[in-house]
Design a protein around this motif. Structure first.
Motif, PDB file in Angstrom:
ATOM      1  N   ILE A  79       0.858  -1.184   0.000  1.00 10.89           N
ATOM      2  CA  ILE A  79       0.000   0.000   0.000  1.00 10.89           C
ATOM      3  C   ILE A  79       0.893   1.232   0.000  1.00 10.89           C
ATOM      4  N   LYS A  80       0.631   2.124  -0.924  1.00 10.41           N
ATOM      5  CA  LYS A  80       1.376   3.376  -1.016  1.00 10.41           C
ATOM      6  C   LYS A  80       0.384   4.525  -1.042  1.00 10.41           C
ATOM      7  N   VAL A  81       0.585   5.526  -0.173  1.00 11.57           N
ATOM      8  CA  VAL A  81      -0.316   6.682  -0.178  1.00 11.57           C
ATOM      9  C   VAL A  81       0.499   7.967  -0.034  1.00 11.57           C
ATOM     10  N   PRO A  82      -0.038   9.078  -0.483  1.00  8.88           N
ATOM     11  CA  PRO A  82       0.688  10.355  -0.349  1.00  8.88           C
ATOM     12  C   PRO A  82       0.504  10.954   1.049  1.00  8.88           C
ATOM     13  N   VAL A  83       1.512  11.699   1.484  1.00  6.80           N
ATOM     14  CA  VAL A  83       1.460  12.374   2.785  1.00  6.80           C
ATOM     15  C   VAL A  83       0.551  13.607   2.690  1.00  6.80           C
ATOM     16  N   GLY A  84      -0.123  13.935   3.797  1.00  7.73           N
ATOM     17  CA  GLY A  84      -0.898  15.164   3.883  1.00  7.73           C
ATOM     18  C   GLY A  84      -2.207  15.171   3.117  1.00  7.73           C
ATOM     19  N   LYS A  85      -2.649  14.038   2.626  1.00 11.62           N
ATOM     20  CA  LYS A  85      -3.923  13.968   1.900  1.00 11.62           C
ATOM     21  C   LYS A  85      -4.909  13.140   2.716  1.00 11.62           C
ATOM     22  N   LYS A  86      -6.172  13.392   2.471  1.00  5.80           N
ATOM     23  CA  LYS A  86      -7.187  12.596   3.158  1.00  5.80           C
ATOM     24  C   LYS A  86      -7.249  11.208   2.532  1.00  5.80           C
ATOM     25  N   ILE A  87      -7.003  10.187   3.353  1.00  2.00           N
ATOM     26  CA  ILE A  87      -7.033   8.814   2.872  1.00  2.00           C
ATOM     27  C   ILE A  87      -8.278   8.134   3.443  1.00  2.00           C
ATOM     28  N   ILE A  88      -9.074   7.580   2.581  1.00  2.00           N
ATOM     29  CA  ILE A  88     -10.262   6.850   3.031  1.00  2.00           C
ATOM     30  C   ILE A  88      -9.980   5.356   2.878  1.00  2.00           C
ATOM     31  N   PHE A  89      -9.836   4.679   4.014  1.00  2.00           N
ATOM     32  CA  PHE A  89      -9.609   3.236   3.985  1.00  2.00           C
ATOM     33  C   PHE A  89     -10.964   2.527   3.978  1.00  2.00           C
ATOM     34  N   LYS A  90     -11.122   1.610   3.034  1.00  2.00           N
ATOM     35  CA  LYS A  90     -12.357   0.817   2.945  1.00  2.00           C
ATOM     36  C   LYS A  90     -11.986  -0.643   3.017  1.00  2.00           C
ATOM     37  N   VAL A  91     -12.515  -1.357   3.986  1.00  2.00           N
ATOM     38  CA  VAL A  91     -12.095  -2.744   4.188  1.00  2.00           C
ATOM     39  C   VAL A  91     -13.284  -3.689   4.256  1.00  2.00           C
ATOM     40  N   THR A  92     -13.022  -4.922   3.842  1.00  2.00           N
ATOM     41  CA  THR A  92     -13.965  -6.011   4.079  1.00  2.00           C
ATOM     42  C   THR A  92     -13.172  -7.301   4.158  1.00  2.00           C
ATOM     43  N   THR A 105      -1.441   5.117  15.035  1.00  2.00           N
ATOM     44  CA  THR A 105      -2.508   5.981  14.523  1.00  2.00           C
ATOM     45  C   THR A 105      -3.802   5.567  15.220  1.00  2.00           C
ATOM     46  N   ASN A 106      -4.877   6.322  14.950  1.00  2.00           N
ATOM     47  CA  ASN A 106      -6.168   5.930  15.525  1.00  2.00           C
ATOM     48  C   ASN A 106      -6.966   5.054  14.562  1.00  2.00           C
ATOM     49  N   VAL A 107      -6.288   4.526  13.539  1.00  2.00           N
ATOM     50  CA  VAL A 107      -6.974   3.612  12.616  1.00  2.00           C
ATOM     51  C   VAL A 107      -6.892   2.201  13.193  1.00  2.00           C
ATOM     52  N   ASN A 108      -8.013   1.707  13.674  1.00  2.00           N
ATOM     53  CA  ASN A 108      -8.075   0.383  14.280  1.00  2.00           C
ATOM     54  C   ASN A 108      -9.463  -0.163  13.987  1.00  2.00           C
ATOM     55  N   MET A 109      -9.595  -0.739  12.793  1.00  2.00           N
ATOM     56  CA  MET A 109     -10.907  -1.126  12.306  1.00  2.00           C
ATOM     57  C   MET A 109     -11.140  -2.615  12.435  1.00  2.00           C
ATOM     58  N   MET A 110     -12.334  -2.996  12.798  1.00  2.00           N
ATOM     59  CA  MET A 110     -12.747  -4.385  12.672  1.00  2.00           C
ATOM     60  C   MET A 110     -13.018  -4.645  11.194  1.00  2.00           C
ATOM     61  N   VAL A 111     -12.603  -5.809  10.720  1.00  2.00           N
ATOM     62  CA  VAL A 111     -12.874  -6.183   9.333  1.00  2.00           C
ATOM     63  C   VAL A 111     -13.761  -7.412   9.374  1.00  2.00           C
ATOM     64  N   VAL A 112     -15.034  -7.201   9.093  1.00  2.00           N
ATOM     65  CA  VAL A 112     -16.042  -8.223   9.325  1.00  2.00           C
ATOM     66  C   VAL A 112     -16.585  -8.721   7.986  1.00  2.00           C
ATOM     67  N   PRO A 113     -16.629 -10.051   7.787  1.00  2.00           N
ATOM     68  CA  PRO A 113     -17.205 -10.537   6.529  1.00  2.00           C
ATOM     69  C   PRO A 113     -18.660 -10.090   6.406  1.00  2.00           C
ATOM     70  N   GLY A 114     -19.024  -9.628   5.225  1.00  2.00           N
ATOM     71  CA  GLY A 114     -20.394  -9.157   5.015  1.00  2.00           C
ATOM     72  C   GLY A 114     -20.571  -7.676   5.242  1.00  2.00           C
ATOM     73  N   GLN A 115     -19.533  -7.031   5.795  1.00  2.00           N
ATOM     74  CA  GLN A 115     -19.639  -5.598   6.063  1.00  2.00           C
ATOM     75  C   GLN A 115     -18.504  -4.831   5.407  1.00  2.00           C
ATOM     76  N   ILE A 116     -18.787  -3.580   5.097  1.00  2.00           N
ATOM     77  CA  ILE A 116     -17.747  -2.688   4.591  1.00  2.00           C
ATOM     78  C   ILE A 116     -17.508  -1.635   5.664  1.00  2.00           C
ATOM     79  N   ASN A 117     -16.283  -1.565   6.161  1.00  2.00           N
ATOM     80  CA  ASN A 117     -15.951  -0.553   7.163  1.00  2.00           C
ATOM     81  C   ASN A 117     -15.050   0.502   6.537  1.00  2.00           C
ATOM     82  N   THR A 118     -15.278   1.730   6.973  1.00  2.00           N
ATOM     83  CA  THR A 118     -14.592   2.864   6.373  1.00  2.00           C
ATOM     84  C   THR A 118     -13.981   3.724   7.468  1.00  2.00           C
ATOM     85  N   LYS A 119     -12.759   4.211   7.211  1.00  2.00           N
ATOM     86  CA  LYS A 119     -12.118   5.112   8.171  1.00  2.00           C
ATOM     87  C   LYS A 119     -11.238   6.094   7.406  1.00  2.00           C
ATOM     88  N   GLU A 120     -11.320   7.366   7.805  1.00  2.00           N
ATOM     89  CA  GLU A 120     -10.495   8.381   7.157  1.00  2.00           C
ATOM     90  C   GLU A 120      -9.274   8.663   8.005  1.00  2.00           C
TER      91      GLU A 120
END
Ligand code: CUA
Length: 151
Positions: A79-92, A105-120
């Motif tokens: 995974i490569k992302v640019p610094v200083g930009k809003k990154i929207i993580f979408k997981v399943t 970081t404060n990105v600590n998402m549950m990744v649940v089958p059947g669901q799409i979780n999103t965190k900026e």
């Protein structure tokens, strides 16, 4: 004269009734199971946006990172992302419950089958960020990690 008043009243209550149904349907449509989007876990790889995992530019200030978690690892592997930009993580997940946790970081998402979780998240500093799975998910659990390169 009386008939006209009653007719008007009838039409008004009908309109009110219809608008209540409309608003309710709208609210339910946009918030299935408490604001989470759902997905068929067996069709993750055929379902957009998860048919194309990775980093995608949305506009000059916003990027989206699509991630599929499954036993033993994450897709895409890098995974490569640019610094200083809003990154929207979408997981399943395609199998069991995992997590997508970016260390320090404060990105600590549950990744649940059947669901799409999103965190900026916006990375303030370039560097390598470690991602681990915090949720015990079987024999592959200890191998589940990846890095995010912030450039
Ligand atoms: Cu996936 Cu632990």
């Amino acid at each position: 004269k009386f008939e006209k008043i009653w007719l008007g009243f009838g039409i008004l209550s009908l309109l009110l009734f219809l608008s209540i149904i409309g608003v309710t349907a709208f609210a339910f449509n946009h918030q299935p199971s408490g604001g989470l989007e759902t997905i068929d876990p067996e069709k993750v790889h055929e379902t957009a946006p998860f048919d194309n995992p990775g980093t995608h530019k949305i506009n000059d200030d916003t990027y989206e990172v699509i991630i599929v978690a499954k036993a033993f690892g994450y897709e895409p592997p890098e995974i490569k992302v640019p610094v200083g930009k809003k990154i929207i993580f979408k997981v399943t997940s395609t199998d069991v419950t995992h997590s997508f946790s970016i260390i320090n970081t404060n990105v600590n998402m549950m990744v649940v089958p059947g669901q799409i979780n999103t965190k900026e998240y916006t990375f303030d500093k370039p560097g390598e960020y470690l991602v681990i799975c915090n949720e015990y998910c079987g024999t592959g659990h200890h191998f589940m990690k990846t890095t995010i390169e912030v450039i």
